[in-house]
Design a protein around this motif. Structure first.
Motif, short mmCIF file in Angstrom:
data_model
loop_
_atom_site.label_atom_id
_atom_site.label_comp_id
_atom_site.label_asym_id
_atom_site.label_seq_id
_atom_site.Cartn_x
_atom_site.Cartn_y
_atom_site.Cartn_z
N UNK A 2 28.14 25.09 51.00
CA UNK A 2 27.95 25.45 49.59
C UNK A 2 28.55 26.83 49.33
N UNK A 3 29.13 26.96 48.16
CA UNK A 3 29.67 28.25 47.76
C UNK A 3 29.05 28.68 46.45
N UNK A 4 29.04 29.99 46.22
CA UNK A 4 28.64 30.45 44.89
C UNK A 4 29.80 31.22 44.30
N UNK A 5 29.96 31.06 43.00
CA UNK A 5 31.01 31.80 42.28
C UNK A 5 30.52 33.23 42.08
N UNK A 6 31.31 34.17 42.54
CA UNK A 6 30.91 35.56 42.27
C UNK A 6 31.07 35.84 40.79
N UNK A 7 32.06 35.22 40.16
CA UNK A 7 32.34 35.48 38.75
C UNK A 7 33.22 36.70 38.54
N UNK A 8 33.51 37.43 39.62
CA UNK A 8 34.41 38.59 39.52
C UNK A 8 35.85 38.07 39.48
N UNK A 9 36.58 38.47 38.46
CA UNK A 9 37.90 37.91 38.21
C UNK A 9 38.86 38.13 39.39
N UNK A 10 39.33 37.04 39.96
CA UNK A 10 40.29 37.10 41.07
C UNK A 10 39.63 36.92 42.43
N UNK A 11 38.34 37.23 42.52
CA UNK A 11 37.70 37.23 43.84
C UNK A 11 37.45 35.82 44.38
N UNK A 211 45.52 45.16 44.52
CA UNK A 211 45.00 46.13 43.56
C UNK A 211 43.88 45.56 42.69
N UNK A 212 42.99 46.42 42.23
CA UNK A 212 42.00 45.99 41.24
C UNK A 212 41.71 47.12 40.26
N UNK A 213 41.14 46.74 39.14
CA UNK A 213 40.75 47.73 38.13
C UNK A 213 39.31 47.50 37.72
N UNK A 214 38.63 48.58 37.36
CA UNK A 214 37.30 48.48 36.78
C UNK A 214 37.48 48.63 35.27
N UNK A 215 37.33 47.54 34.53
CA UNK A 215 37.59 47.54 33.09
C UNK A 215 36.28 47.27 32.34
N UNK A 220 38.82 43.48 37.50
CA UNK A 220 39.95 42.54 37.57
C UNK A 220 40.67 42.76 38.89
N UNK A 221 40.69 41.72 39.71
CA UNK A 221 41.40 41.80 40.98
C UNK A 221 42.72 41.08 40.80
N UNK A 222 43.80 41.77 41.15
CA UNK A 222 45.12 41.19 40.95
C UNK A 222 45.57 40.52 42.24
N UNK A 223 44.96 39.40 42.54
CA UNK A 223 45.27 38.66 43.76
C UNK A 223 46.75 38.25 43.71
N UNK A 224 47.44 38.41 44.81
CA UNK A 224 48.85 38.05 44.84
C UNK A 224 49.77 39.23 44.55
#
Ligand SMILES: Nc1ncnc2c1ncn2[C@@H]1O[C@H](COP(=O)(O)OP(=O)(O)O)[C@@H](O)[C@H]1O
Ligand SMILES: [Mg+2]
Length: 228
Positions: A2-11, A211-215, A220-224
């Motif tokens: 089972x997995x849970x969605x962190x909900x943090x964008x990109x993670x 890279x990531x930003x705290x907005x 926002x994590x810029x995966x890739x």
């Protein structure tokens, strides 16, 4: 698994779909790297998905923590209502007793259906022990007990060196299922935030430094993307 969605964008993409459920993850980094914001968003998103969370703040007061997070995430509209409904709680224990914290978590799981727990920071717990061996033993026992409970835990760890190549590993890293490192890299005359999933038991994951930003509307994590 089972997995849970962190909900943090990109993670969740970096984790191939989310965090393995009921695991314990260390959020590691130097001061100002974004550890508190990161763990808070994990709880906030959970609360909006119907997974209640408790933020155990060992440094900041409840009010201070709530205030900081409302400032950082000014577009998180539901902080107050989720707190009123006890879907998102912030608490500051009087003492750094791990036994008491474990009891509190256990009660919250039973009485308030808590699924997500943040502990900020473990470094404060460490400071409360004069004896390093005792600290290691107690932390080990604490996480053994948490392992029997139905909750996913993020614990922040203050590392003195935010530089990747200077990270040292202590007992906290061995008792945790996962380690996410946050960095504040110097680049010319500015700093850029970067993140890596260093270890995550039970799932394949990205190993890139991204890279990531705290907005205001969330991290926002810029995966890739590449940091350098
Ligand atoms: N309202 C805000 N606007 C812009 N940046 C902010 C705001 N609040 C916090 N930050 C940024 O977040 C950082 C603190 O993040 P935090 O999660 O408290 O880090 P840590 O817990 O690792 O010390 C600050 O150093 C600042 O760069
Ligand atoms: Mg912090």
């Amino acid at each position: 698994m089972d997995r849970i969605k962190t909900g943090i964008s990109g993670l969740d993409e970096m984790l191939n779909g989310g965090l393995p459920k009921n695991k314990h993850v260390a959020i590691n980094g130097g001061p100002g790297c974004g550890k508190s914001s990161f763990t808070f968003e994990f709880l906030y998103r959970g609360a909006t998905f119907g997974e209640n969370g408790i933020y155990i703040s060992l440094e900041e007061t409840e009010e201070g923590m709530a205030e900081n997070m409302k400032n950082t995430f000014s577009e998180f509209r539901d902080i107050d209502i989720l707190m009123e409904e006890k879907k998102l709680q912030i608490t500051k224990p009087d003492k750094f007793e791990l036994e008491e914290i474990a009891e509190l978590i256990e009660c919250q799981i039973t009485d308030n259906d808590v699924k997500r727990v943040a502990i900020d920071s473990a470094t404060m717990i460490k400071f409360s022990f004069e004896d390093n061996i005792k600290y290691r033993q107690t932390l080990f026992e604490f996480f053994s007990l948490l392992r029997t409970l139905d909750c996913t835990v993020m614990m922040t760890l203050e590392s003195m060196n935010a530089r990747k190549e200077q990270l040292t590993f202590d007992v906290e890293h061995f008792v945790m299922d996962g380690i996410i490192n946050l960095y504040n890299h110097e680049q010319g005359d500015r700093r850029i935030r970067a993140l890596e999933i260093f270890k995550m038991r039970g799932t394949d994951h990205s190993r890139e430094l991204v890279p990531f930003k705290v907005l205001p509307d969330g991290i926002k994590i810029y995966a890739g993307e590449h940091v350098f």
